[in-house]
Design a protein around this motif. Sequence first.
Motif, PDB file in Angstrom:
ATOM      1  N   GLU A 121     -13.396   5.325 -15.743  1.00 39.39           N
ATOM      2  CA  GLU A 121     -12.158   4.574 -15.904  1.00 39.39           C
ATOM      3  C   GLU A 121     -11.039   5.210 -15.080  1.00 39.39           C
ATOM      4  OE1 GLU A 121     -11.357   4.146 -20.024  1.00 39.39           O
ATOM      5  OE2 GLU A 121     -13.254   3.164 -20.377  1.00 39.39           O
ATOM      6  N   TRP A 122     -11.011   6.558 -15.077  1.00 37.20           N
ATOM      7  CA  TRP A 122     -10.014   7.269 -14.261  1.00 37.20           C
ATOM      8  C   TRP A 122     -10.220   6.955 -12.788  1.00 37.20           C
ATOM      9  CZ3 TRP A 122      -5.841  10.302 -14.266  1.00 37.20           C
ATOM     10  CH2 TRP A 122      -5.356  10.734 -15.461  1.00 37.20           C
ATOM     11  N   LEU A 123     -11.419   6.981 -12.359  1.00 38.51           N
ATOM     12  CA  LEU A 123     -11.739   6.723 -10.957  1.00 38.51           C
ATOM     13  C   LEU A 123     -11.377   5.284 -10.567  1.00 38.51           C
ATOM     14  CD1 LEU A 123     -12.938   7.895  -8.378  1.00 38.51           C
ATOM     15  CD2 LEU A 123     -15.182   7.167  -9.164  1.00 38.51           C
ATOM     16  N   ILE A 124     -11.696   4.369 -11.469  1.00 35.88           N
ATOM     17  CA  ILE A 124     -11.362   2.966 -11.212  1.00 35.88           C
ATOM     18  C   ILE A 124      -9.852   2.797 -11.165  1.00 35.88           C
ATOM     19  CG2 ILE A 124     -11.480   0.641 -12.188  1.00 35.88           C
ATOM     20  CD1 ILE A 124     -14.292   1.337 -13.189  1.00 35.88           C
ATOM     21  N   ALA A 125      -9.154   3.419 -12.095  1.00 31.17           N
ATOM     22  CA  ALA A 125      -7.690   3.319 -12.130  1.00 31.17           C
ATOM     23  C   ALA A 125      -7.090   3.957 -10.878  1.00 31.17           C
ATOM     24  CB  ALA A 125      -7.151   3.983 -13.391  1.00 31.17           C
ATOM     25  N   LEU A 126      -7.619   5.100 -10.472  1.00 29.22           N
ATOM     26  CA  LEU A 126      -7.117   5.776  -9.269  1.00 29.22           C
ATOM     27  C   LEU A 126      -7.353   4.922  -8.030  1.00 29.22           C
ATOM     28  CD1 LEU A 126      -5.871   8.291  -7.993  1.00 29.22           C
ATOM     29  CD2 LEU A 126      -8.187   9.231  -7.790  1.00 29.22           C
ATOM     30  N   LEU A 127      -8.537   4.347  -7.908  1.00 34.12           N
ATOM     31  CA  LEU A 127      -8.835   3.479  -6.776  1.00 34.12           C
ATOM     32  C   LEU A 127      -7.946   2.245  -6.780  1.00 34.12           C
ATOM     33  CD1 LEU A 127     -12.740   3.658  -6.540  1.00 34.12           C
ATOM     34  CD2 LEU A 127     -11.075   4.541  -4.905  1.00 34.12           C
ATOM     35  N   ALA A 128      -7.726   1.686  -7.929  1.00 37.96           N
ATOM     36  CA  ALA A 128      -6.854   0.509  -8.045  1.00 37.96           C
ATOM     37  C   ALA A 128      -5.438   0.874  -7.622  1.00 37.96           C
ATOM     38  CB  ALA A 128      -6.877  -0.032  -9.466  1.00 37.96           C
ATOM     39  N   ALA A 129      -4.975   2.050  -8.027  1.00 39.76           N
ATOM     40  CA  ALA A 129      -3.621   2.494  -7.640  1.00 39.76           C
ATOM     41  C   ALA A 129      -3.541   2.738  -6.149  1.00 39.76           C
ATOM     42  CB  ALA A 129      -3.246   3.763  -8.412  1.00 39.76           C
ATOM     43  N   LEU A 130      -4.573   3.350  -5.586  1.00 39.61           N
ATOM     44  CA  LEU A 130      -4.596   3.601  -4.140  1.00 39.61           C
ATOM     45  C   LEU A 130      -4.657   2.284  -3.360  1.00 39.61           C
ATOM     46  CD1 LEU A 130      -6.942   6.708  -3.838  1.00 39.61           C
ATOM     47  CD2 LEU A 130      -4.479   6.598  -3.445  1.00 39.61           C
ATOM     48  N   ILE A 131      -5.443   1.358  -3.831  1.00 38.71           N
ATOM     49  CA  ILE A 131      -5.522   0.052  -3.165  1.00 38.71           C
ATOM     50  C   ILE A 131      -4.169  -0.655  -3.240  1.00 38.71           C
ATOM     51  CG2 ILE A 131      -6.552  -2.258  -3.310  1.00 38.71           C
ATOM     52  CD1 ILE A 131      -9.193  -0.862  -4.083  1.00 38.71           C
ATOM     53  N   GLY A 132      -3.545  -0.612  -4.395  1.00 38.81           N
ATOM     54  CA  GLY A 132      -2.226  -1.237  -4.568  1.00 38.81           C
ATOM     55  C   GLY A 132      -1.187  -0.586  -3.667  1.00 38.81           C
ATOM     56  N   ALA A 133      -1.191   0.756  -3.592  1.00 38.25           N
ATOM     57  CA  ALA A 133      -0.229   1.471  -2.737  1.00 38.25           C
ATOM     58  C   ALA A 133      -0.499   1.174  -1.272  1.00 38.25           C
ATOM     59  CB  ALA A 133      -0.310   2.972  -3.007  1.00 38.25           C
ATOM     60  N   GLY A 134      -1.773   1.142  -0.903  1.00 38.94           N
ATOM     61  CA  GLY A 134      -2.130   0.824   0.490  1.00 38.94           C
ATOM     62  C   GLY A 134      -1.713  -0.587   0.859  1.00 38.94           C
ATOM     63  N   SER A 135      -1.896  -1.514  -0.063  1.00 38.87           N
ATOM     64  CA  SER A 135      -1.492  -2.897   0.193  1.00 38.87           C
ATOM     65  C   SER A 135       0.021  -2.987   0.355  1.00 38.87           C
ATOM     66  CB  SER A 135      -1.942  -3.801  -0.956  1.00 38.87           C
ATOM     67  OG  SER A 135      -3.345  -3.842  -1.034  1.00 38.87           O
ATOM     68  N   ALA A 136       0.736  -2.305  -0.516  1.00 35.38           N
ATOM     69  CA  ALA A 136       2.202  -2.316  -0.426  1.00 35.38           C
ATOM     70  C   ALA A 136       2.666  -1.695   0.886  1.00 35.38           C
ATOM     71  CB  ALA A 136       2.808  -1.570  -1.608  1.00 35.38           C
ATOM     72  N   LEU A 137       2.040  -0.579   1.268  1.00 41.47           N
ATOM     73  CA  LEU A 137       2.389   0.073   2.528  1.00 41.47           C
ATOM     74  C   LEU A 137       2.047  -0.822   3.715  1.00 41.47           C
ATOM     75  CD1 LEU A 137       3.439   2.610   3.929  1.00 41.47           C
ATOM     76  CD2 LEU A 137       1.103   3.486   3.932  1.00 41.47           C
ATOM     77  N   GLY A 138       0.885  -1.436   3.706  1.00 39.72           N
ATOM     78  CA  GLY A 138       0.486  -2.347   4.774  1.00 39.72           C
ATOM     79  C   GLY A 138       1.436  -3.538   4.871  1.00 39.72           C
ATOM     80  N   GLY A 139       1.803  -4.080   3.722  1.00 41.45           N
ATOM     81  CA  GLY A 139       2.749  -5.197   3.695  1.00 41.45           C
ATOM     82  C   GLY A 139       4.098  -4.795   4.263  1.00 41.45           C
TER      83      GLY A 139
END
Length: 142
Positions: A3-21
């Motif tokens: 669950e931690w790994l999934i949450a961390l990946l989700a946060a990284l994906i969200g941050a990467g998307s925000a940065l890319g945007g």
Amino acid sequence: MNEWLIALLAALIGAGSALGGSVISARSTRAAGERQAEAALEALRLSVAEQRAGRLDDQRRQAYVRFLEAAGAVAETRRTGEGRPGDRTDLRRAHDLVLLEGPAAVAAAATALVDQVRRGGRPDALDTAREAFLEAARAALR
């Protein structure tokens, strides 16, 4: 732990998307700003060119009027015998100014009129030369 790994990946994906945007948005904003700057620069160039053309037309118009006045004064002096001693000098200066301002068609018409005035041409020949000058001047100022 998964669950931690999934949450961390989700946060990284969200941050990467925000940065890319943000990067994409910044690039498109910059491109739009550059296009606006180019458009403003082109408008300024056109305005300067238009002002220059207007000044050139004004200078030519003044030279043409001065020439017509001087030619008329010399022609009138020849007809009546009355005039100023400097009329011929004024005509020469005004003619030189027209030669300088141009264009070539107007300069040639001015020279033809001066030749008629200097030779003491007949009134109808003077009128014809004057009309030819006026037509050339009008064409140059359009």
